[in-house]
Design a protein around this motif. Structure first.
Motif, mmCIF file in Angstrom:
data_model
loop_
_atom_site.group_PDB
_atom_site.id
_atom_site.type_symbol
_atom_site.label_atom_id
_atom_site.label_comp_id
_atom_site.label_asym_id
_atom_site.label_seq_id
_atom_site.Cartn_x
_atom_site.Cartn_y
_atom_site.Cartn_z
ATOM 1 N N ARG A 50 45.078 39.784 47.687
ATOM 2 C CA ARG A 50 44.259 39.353 48.593
ATOM 3 C C ARG A 50 42.929 38.626 47.881
ATOM 4 O O ARG A 50 42.472 37.570 48.441
ATOM 5 C CB ARG A 50 43.859 40.438 49.604
ATOM 6 N N ASN A 51 42.324 39.351 47.022
ATOM 7 C CA ASN A 51 41.109 38.902 46.364
ATOM 8 C C ASN A 51 41.437 37.594 45.766
ATOM 9 O O ASN A 51 40.287 36.749 45.669
ATOM 10 C CB ASN A 51 40.500 39.815 45.584
ATOM 11 N N ILE A 52 42.453 37.705 44.993
ATOM 12 C CA ILE A 52 42.832 36.216 44.404
ATOM 13 C C ILE A 52 43.119 35.088 45.309
ATOM 14 O O ILE A 52 42.595 33.871 45.034
ATOM 15 C CB ILE A 52 43.681 36.283 43.271
ATOM 16 N N GLY A 53 43.607 35.438 46.432
ATOM 17 C CA GLY A 53 44.008 34.323 47.381
ATOM 18 C C GLY A 53 42.612 33.961 48.097
ATOM 19 O O GLY A 53 42.279 32.688 48.372
ATOM 20 N N LEU A 54 41.529 34.853 48.092
ATOM 21 C CA LEU A 54 40.381 34.387 48.647
ATOM 22 C C LEU A 54 39.654 33.559 47.976
ATOM 23 O O LEU A 54 38.956 32.587 48.312
ATOM 24 C CB LEU A 54 39.455 35.530 48.960
ATOM 25 N N GLU A 56 41.106 31.258 45.556
ATOM 26 C CA GLU A 56 41.553 30.130 45.412
ATOM 27 C C GLU A 56 41.650 29.441 46.757
ATOM 28 O O GLU A 56 41.321 28.203 46.939
ATOM 29 C CB GLU A 56 43.226 30.539 45.265
ATOM 30 N N TYR A 57 41.189 30.029 47.890
ATOM 31 C CA TYR A 57 40.964 29.487 49.169
ATOM 32 C C TYR A 57 39.483 28.829 48.998
ATOM 33 O O TYR A 57 39.479 27.604 49.435
ATOM 34 C CB TYR A 57 40.963 30.350 50.277
ATOM 35 N N LEU A 58 38.559 29.429 48.426
ATOM 36 C CA LEU A 58 37.163 28.786 48.184
ATOM 37 C C LEU A 58 37.291 27.810 47.349
ATOM 38 O O LEU A 58 36.543 26.770 47.341
ATOM 39 C CB LEU A 58 36.376 29.999 47.683
ATOM 40 N N LYS A 59 38.224 27.967 46.314
ATOM 41 C CA LYS A 59 38.226 26.590 45.343
ATOM 42 C C LYS A 59 38.955 25.508 45.875
ATOM 43 O O LYS A 59 39.073 24.383 45.364
ATOM 44 C CB LYS A 59 38.840 27.156 43.981
ATOM 45 N N GLY A 60 39.408 25.540 47.146
ATOM 46 C CA GLY A 60 40.290 24.604 47.560
ATOM 47 C C GLY A 60 41.620 24.402 47.431
ATOM 48 O O GLY A 60 42.309 23.333 47.840
ATOM 49 N N ASN A 61 42.241 25.420 46.802
ATOM 50 C CA ASN A 61 43.472 25.492 46.413
ATOM 51 C C ASN A 61 44.175 26.156 47.551
ATOM 52 O O ASN A 61 44.898 27.404 47.539
ATOM 53 C CB ASN A 61 44.006 26.209 45.233
ATOM 54 N N TYR A 62 44.373 25.329 48.727
ATOM 55 C CA TYR A 62 44.933 26.153 49.975
ATOM 56 C C TYR A 62 46.410 26.408 50.045
ATOM 57 O O TYR A 62 46.927 27.675 50.698
ATOM 58 C CB TYR A 62 44.609 25.232 51.244
ATOM 59 N N ILE A 64 48.250 27.256 47.271
ATOM 60 C CA ILE A 64 48.254 28.677 46.511
ATOM 61 C C ILE A 64 47.827 29.811 47.212
ATOM 62 O O ILE A 64 48.626 30.715 47.141
ATOM 63 C CB ILE A 64 47.619 28.413 44.952
ATOM 64 N N ALA A 65 46.705 29.757 47.556
ATOM 65 C CA ALA A 65 46.050 30.779 48.698
ATOM 66 C C ALA A 65 46.938 31.196 49.707
ATOM 67 O O ALA A 65 47.029 32.496 49.878
ATOM 68 C CB ALA A 65 44.783 30.275 49.126
ATOM 69 N N GLU A 66 47.743 30.330 50.265
ATOM 70 C CA GLU A 66 48.518 30.395 51.359
ATOM 71 C C GLU A 66 49.685 31.377 50.961
ATOM 72 O O GLU A 66 49.891 32.490 51.550
ATOM 73 C CB GLU A 66 49.406 29.312 52.259
ATOM 74 N N LEU A 68 49.487 33.359 48.279
ATOM 75 C CA LEU A 68 48.988 34.734 47.822
ATOM 76 C C LEU A 68 48.749 35.592 49.068
ATOM 77 O O LEU A 68 49.135 36.885 48.913
ATOM 78 C CB LEU A 68 47.750 34.344 46.931
ATOM 79 N N PHE A 69 48.143 35.147 49.950
ATOM 80 C CA PHE A 69 47.783 35.803 51.270
ATOM 81 C C PHE A 69 49.258 36.504 51.682
ATOM 82 O O PHE A 69 49.246 37.571 52.180
ATOM 83 C CB PHE A 69 47.001 34.992 52.257
ATOM 84 N N ARG A 70 50.313 35.467 51.762
ATOM 85 C CA ARG A 70 51.363 36.129 52.536
ATOM 86 C C ARG A 70 52.118 37.229 51.562
ATOM 87 O O ARG A 70 52.447 38.134 52.316
ATOM 88 C CB ARG A 70 52.546 34.915 52.375
ATOM 89 N N HIS A 71 51.959 36.940 50.353
ATOM 90 C CA HIS A 71 52.501 38.166 49.400
ATOM 91 C C HIS A 71 51.628 39.583 49.513
ATOM 92 O O HIS A 71 52.313 40.472 49.640
ATOM 93 C CB HIS A 71 52.538 37.657 48.109
#
Length: 290
Positions: A50-54, A56-62, A64-66, A68-71
């Motif tokens: 979750r933390n790495i997903g957050l 990646e989201y802030l970096k604009g890598n949506y 990848i973040a999606e 990570l959040f799903r996993h």
């Protein structure tokens, strides 16, 4: 290793250290700490994903973040956890889906986060989930619903003295007021929380707040103030420098500076440090999404 005392969720461990750095906008250091924490684990790694997903989201890598959040949410279910961390994941995943242009999926995820928080009687994650839901409602143009949801988020966050959620919800509420023509109300709301933002410090929130103040100043014809606020937003969003910047904040500040015919500040790039090793699980998840 606790960076500040404004929130009890940011102390004592590597994963909390990573979260504190993320809120500050120090995304290089945050990502490194989060990968180190994840790399040491063979189980119970939902929070780290979750933390790495957050980040990646802030970096604009949506995309990848999606993934990570799903996993992360699947792992939370597998671990049988029923605490605030799972709801936090739902809320942040909803914001990422919204940024990715998937508003209806984002709405469903945010509603699920609100439902879980109510079921478990958890006020802190409830205020965060309500902020996410209100942000999605605002994006969908449901202004009345969004105002009610975001006002509830602010009220609940203030009642339990939870500035992390209060600040995010106030900024979103002010953005709504800007869209509905209540510019003075929007400006006063943001100005009222700037001291709390600086005390955090909340680098990402500061970028959002200053961009909003710049937009409000531009709308009233105050180019000097708009320039001042846009530079503030650019510097706050820049963080450790691309690719470790708050991407949406940098882009918004650039657009505002262009409108006032001002060049962005020339800031330093990422820290001159050796590349860190990405956690094997992260690399596996990212390769699956390609």
């Amino acid at each position: 290793r606790c960076l500040s005392d404004w929130s009890s969720d940011v102390c004592s461990s590597d994963l909390d250290f990573a979260l504190a750095l993320t809120y500050r906008g120090r995304l290089y250091a945050a990502e490194r700490a989060a990968h180190e924490a994840l790399g040491r684990k063979s189980k119970k790694f939902a929070i780290d994903l979750r933390n790495i997903g957050l980040i990646e989201y802030l970096k604009g890598n949506y995309a990848i973040a999606e993934r990570l959040f799903r996993h992360s949410m699947l792992q939370f279910a597998g671990e049988g956890r029923e605490d605030e961390h799972e709801i936090f994941a739902h809320a942040r995943a909803a914001l990422n889906l919204m940024a990715f242009g998937k508003e209806r999926q984002a709405e469903s995820l945010a509603l699920r986060g609100v439902e879980l928080a109510h079921q478990r009687s958890l006020e802190r994650p409830l205020s965060i989930a309500l902020h996410a839901l209100g942000a999605v409602q605002l994006r969908l143009g449901l202004f009345a619903e969004a105002e009610g949801t975001l006002s509830d988020a602010v009220r609940r966050a203030r009642a339990i003295e939870y500035p992390t959620a209060e600040i995010d919800a106030v900024i979103e509420l002010a953005a709504l007021w800007e869209k509905t023509g209540r510019t003075q109300q929007a400006r006063e709301a943001v100005e009222d929380i700037m001291d709390s933002i600086d005390r955090g410090p909340f680098g990402v929130a500061k970028a959002r707040a200053c961009n909003l103040l710049a937009s409000l100043s531009l709308a009233t014809g105050d180019s000097a103030k708009a320039t001042e606020h846009a530079i503030c937003a650019f510097e706050a969003a820049w963080g450790d420098g691309p690719p470790y910047s708050y991407a949406a904040g940098v882009d918004a500040a650039k657009q505002l500076l262009e409108k006032v015919q001002c060049k962005p500040p020339n800031l330093a790039g990422p820290p001159d440090s050796p590349p860190f090793e990405k956690a094997p699980l992260y690399l596996k998840i990212v390769s699956e999404s390609q």
